[in-house]
Design a protein around this motif. Structure first.
Motif, PDB file in Angstrom:
ATOM      1  N   THR A   1      75.269   0.811 101.033  1.00 53.40           N
ATOM      2  CA  THR A   1      74.371  -0.091 100.313  1.00 53.40           C
ATOM      3  C   THR A   1      74.307   0.270  98.840  1.00 53.40           C
ATOM      4  O   THR A   1      74.318  -0.617  97.962  1.00 53.40           O
ATOM      5  CB  THR A   1      72.971  -0.055 100.938  1.00 53.40           C
ATOM      6  OG1 THR A   1      73.068  -0.393 102.324  1.00 53.40           O
ATOM      7  CG2 THR A   1      72.038  -1.043 100.250  1.00 53.40           C
ATOM      8  N   GLU A   2      74.258   1.572  98.526  1.00 54.51           N
ATOM      9  CA  GLU A   2      74.263   1.998  97.134  1.00 54.51           C
ATOM     10  C   GLU A   2      75.520   1.505  96.421  1.00 54.51           C
ATOM     11  O   GLU A   2      75.457   1.041  95.275  1.00 54.51           O
ATOM     12  CB  GLU A   2      74.183   3.528  97.060  1.00 54.51           C
ATOM     13  CG  GLU A   2      72.836   4.111  97.489  1.00 54.51           C
ATOM     14  CD  GLU A   2      72.859   5.623  97.543  1.00 54.51           C
ATOM     15  OE1 GLU A   2      73.859   6.226  97.071  1.00 54.51           O
ATOM     16  OE2 GLU A   2      71.889   6.218  98.052  1.00 54.51           O
TER      17      GLU A   2
ATOM     18  N   ASP B   1      73.320   3.981 104.162  1.00 53.21           N
ATOM     19  CA  ASP B   1      72.620   4.131 102.884  1.00 53.21           C
ATOM     20  C   ASP B   1      73.622   4.179 101.741  1.00 53.21           C
ATOM     21  O   ASP B   1      73.443   3.526 100.694  1.00 53.21           O
ATOM     22  CB  ASP B   1      71.795   5.425 102.872  1.00 53.21           C
ATOM     23  CG  ASP B   1      70.540   5.356 103.723  1.00 53.21           C
ATOM     24  OD1 ASP B   1      70.246   4.287 104.288  1.00 53.21           O
ATOM     25  OD2 ASP B   1      69.845   6.391 103.817  1.00 53.21           O
TER      26      ASP B   1
ATOM     27  N   TYR C   1      68.168  -3.126 103.662  1.00 52.94           N
ATOM     28  CA  TYR C   1      69.354  -3.203 102.803  1.00 52.94           C
ATOM     29  C   TYR C   1      69.566  -4.634 102.300  1.00 52.94           C
ATOM     30  O   TYR C   1      69.864  -4.860 101.124  1.00 52.94           O
ATOM     31  CB  TYR C   1      70.612  -2.773 103.576  1.00 52.94           C
ATOM     32  CG  TYR C   1      70.615  -1.385 104.138  1.00 52.94           C
ATOM     33  CD1 TYR C   1      69.982  -0.324 103.497  1.00 52.94           C
ATOM     34  CD2 TYR C   1      71.296  -1.115 105.329  1.00 52.94           C
ATOM     35  CE1 TYR C   1      70.012   0.961 104.036  1.00 52.94           C
ATOM     36  CE2 TYR C   1      71.339   0.167 105.867  1.00 52.94           C
ATOM     37  CZ  TYR C   1      70.684   1.195 105.227  1.00 52.94           C
ATOM     38  OH  TYR C   1      70.729   2.457 105.753  1.00 52.94           O
TER      39      TYR C   1
ATOM     40  N   TYR D   1      73.466   9.567 105.451  1.00 52.08           N
ATOM     41  CA  TYR D   1      73.489   8.441 106.391  1.00 52.08           C
ATOM     42  C   TYR D   1      74.399   7.373 105.804  1.00 52.08           C
ATOM     43  O   TYR D   1      74.115   6.789 104.759  1.00 52.08           O
ATOM     44  CB  TYR D   1      72.064   7.915 106.579  1.00 52.08           C
ATOM     45  CG  TYR D   1      71.893   6.938 107.722  1.00 52.08           C
ATOM     46  CD1 TYR D   1      72.099   7.322 109.040  1.00 52.08           C
ATOM     47  CD2 TYR D   1      71.466   5.632 107.472  1.00 52.08           C
ATOM     48  CE1 TYR D   1      71.900   6.443 110.090  1.00 52.08           C
ATOM     49  CE2 TYR D   1      71.260   4.737 108.519  1.00 52.08           C
ATOM     50  CZ  TYR D   1      71.477   5.148 109.826  1.00 52.08           C
ATOM     51  OH  TYR D   1      71.280   4.267 110.879  1.00 52.08           O
TER      52      TYR D   1
ATOM     53  N   ARG E   1      66.053  -1.128 109.230  1.00 56.46           N
ATOM     54  CA  ARG E   1      66.632  -0.462 108.056  1.00 56.46           C
ATOM     55  C   ARG E   1      67.736  -1.331 107.442  1.00 56.46           C
ATOM     56  O   ARG E   1      67.834  -1.452 106.218  1.00 56.46           O
ATOM     57  CB  ARG E   1      67.169   0.913 108.427  1.00 56.46           C
ATOM     58  CG  ARG E   1      67.459   1.808 107.207  1.00 56.46           C
ATOM     59  CD  ARG E   1      67.877   3.194 107.639  1.00 56.46           C
ATOM     60  NE  ARG E   1      67.993   4.119 106.516  1.00 56.46           N
ATOM     61  CZ  ARG E   1      67.036   4.914 106.058  1.00 56.46           C
ATOM     62  NH1 ARG E   1      65.844   4.897 106.655  1.00 56.46           N
ATOM     63  NH2 ARG E   1      67.235   5.724 105.030  1.00 56.46           N
TER      64      ARG E   1
END
Length: 509
Positions: free
Chosen positions: A234-235, A231, A306, A228, A302
């Motif tokens: 954000t990492e 995700d 984040y 996704y 979601r």
């Protein structure tokens, strides 16, 4: 309560309390050792409406972390995007100019919509003066993770060429219609790199098969994948913060959420199970979804998670007090792809949605916090726009601000120094056939024709008519005359986005 009483009440040992206090003191010293330049984090949602956050009255969607920014800082009630669509807003943000002067004034695609076509939109010229370039000169490390939309691969618009030391995400906003893409892009001094993801290709624009049961969850599995994209972005953002914790940084997070297609991992849907819903079958251009209401809410929540992760990391690293965080949106809620603005009261009480220069298309949330500098729990009706972000950031960073921009620093308002806050004479937008001006309490809208811009101006008093339903142009000819003059003076010709009668140019490499 004194220190000893607090220790007794909290159950924390004196030694532990001392260690915690010493750690906090050390972190405070670390922030001071880095100098007075604050870190700056600007987070931008994609198609998030004015009323889709809890702090702006939303009741069906949970946004505790973004609400925390408002609670610990300031909320703007009259803040505007740069345009009612994606790419020009991003251009106005980075250039600090409204769309009468900015380079990108509408979405301008370089390729088609499906796989195999060239990626990207009209690229910013190489010599564009941008916010990250200005902050780099002031000693900042700059990073962007999310949706770019200002130039595809092998163009002058690549993020690294526009001032970002590091980029990770979608270069092309068409590709960003799918949250499970086959690849993203990484851009740095080492060059541009395509990052392959663990997702099989499928079109983000298709309808639900007529021979399938729309209530069977298994028939929607083909519209998801393993990686996704938000995700991963954000990492990368968290890694960027960790790498640059000892020096001032500018982090730009243009998330794709909640832009359609409606896609979210199953673990985010659980909290919205039971929400009133009917399947969306893809009849409005984007992917089908069995639970569109729940999915839309889950996507926003979601994204809120984040935001919480970024804030928690800043606190953990001792950077919170020396970081200015802003959260906003690029335009109002969309009208297609299974999105239901009426169900969520997404832009209530405003008129219009995305692609419209009425309030619902361009008035957006803005919350900001900077502990110890921005007073907590404040609200302001200061009239501002996204092109004000550039001078706000340069003012906070102590960097020079260009003279030829449209923006005015919002920092005095943020710091509750209203007596020092300069105000706009007007705000201006042009998008395709639409022009709008905000001048104090007045809002004017004009729709151009193919032959002339001298078409009737509609005038609204936003103090009395927030939903722009009562055109009072005939009652205030002097105001209309002044705005008509502004509309003429605020527009500079654009070879790629011309007014009727102006020459048009096609982009070539």
């Amino acid at each position: 309560m004194d220190r000893r009483s607090f220790i007794k009440l909290s159950g924390v040992s004196a030694a532990a309390f001392c260690m915690q206090g010493c750690a906090a003191t050390s972190m405070s010293k670390l922030s001071k050792a880095r100098g007075s330049k604050p870190n700056i984090v600007y987070i931008m949602a994609d198609d998030l409406g004015y009323s889709e956050l809890g702090c702006y009255g939303q009741e069906k969607i949970k946004t505790p972390n973004i609400d925390r920014i408002a609670k610990q800082g300031v909320k703007f009630t009259q803040h505007y995007s740069g345009s009612p669509v994606c790419a020009p807003t991003r251009s106005t943000l980075l250039e600090g100019k409204h769309t009468g002067h900015s380079f990108v004034r509408s979405n301008y695609e370089l390729g088609g919509w499906e796989r195999g076509n060239r990626e990207g939109q009209l690229p910013l010229p190489a010599d564009t003066v941008t916010l990250p370039k200005l902050l780099k000169k002031a000693g900042y490390t700059t990073g962007a993770m999310g949706k770019w939309g200002l130039g595809g691969p092998d163009t002058s618009g690549e993020p690294h060429k526009q001032g970002f030391d590091y980029f990770y995400g979608y270069l092309c906003q068409r590709q960003a219609h799918n949250y499970y893409p086959t690849h993203l892009w990484k851009d740095s001094a080492a060059g541009l790199e395509k990052v392959e993801l663990d997702n099989e290709y499928f079109s983000a624009h298709q309808r639900f098969p007529k021979d399938k049961n729309p209530n069977d969850p298994e028939n929607y599995e083909q519209y998801s994948g393993n990686d996704y994209a938000p995700d991963l972005m954000t990492e990368e953002a968290l890694k960027f913060v960790k790498r640059n914790k000892d020096n001032p940084f500018f982090l730009y997070l243009p998330y794709t959420i909640p832009h359609v297609a409606l896609q979210v991992p199953e673990d985010s849907l659980e909290q919205y199970e039971g929400m009133e819903d009917d399947p969306y079958l893809g009849d409005q251009a984007y992917l089908p979804n069995r639970t569109p209401h729940a999915t839309y809410a889950a996507m926003i929540t979601r994204m809120d998670d984040y935001v919480g992760k970024v804030m928690d990391l800043l606190e953990k690293l001792g950077l919170e007090e020396n970081t200015l965080i802003m959260f906003s949106s690029d335009n109002g809620t969309t009208f297609n792809g299974g999105c239901d603005a009426d169900f969520f009261d997404s832009v209530e009480p405003l008129r219009g949605l995305k692609c419209s220069v009425y309030e619902g298309g361009i008035r957006v949330p803005l919350v900001a916090k900077w502990p110890g500098r921005i007073p907590a729990g404040t609200t302001t009706d200061h009239i501002s726009a996204i092109w004000d972000v550039l001078p706000t950031c340069t003012a906070a960073a102590g960097a020079p601000t260009p003279d030829d921009i449209s923006g005015i620093s919002m920092l005095p308002t943020m710091l509750s120094k209203d007596e020092k806050q300069k105000k706009h004479e007007y705000l201006y937008w042009e998008y395709n056939r639409q022009i709008a001006v905000r001048m104090g309490k007045w809002k004017a809208v004009r729709r151009r024709t193919d032959k002339t811009v001298d078409t009737p101006i509609k005038l609204y008093n936003l103090e009395k008519d927030i939903d722009e339903s009562d055109n009072v142009a005939d009652k205030h000819p002097e105001v209309v005359a002044k705005i008509k003059k502004i509309m003429k003076e605020a527009h500079t010709p654009s070879e790629y986005f011309p007014f009727p009668g102006e020459p048009r140019k096609k982009w070539t490499e």
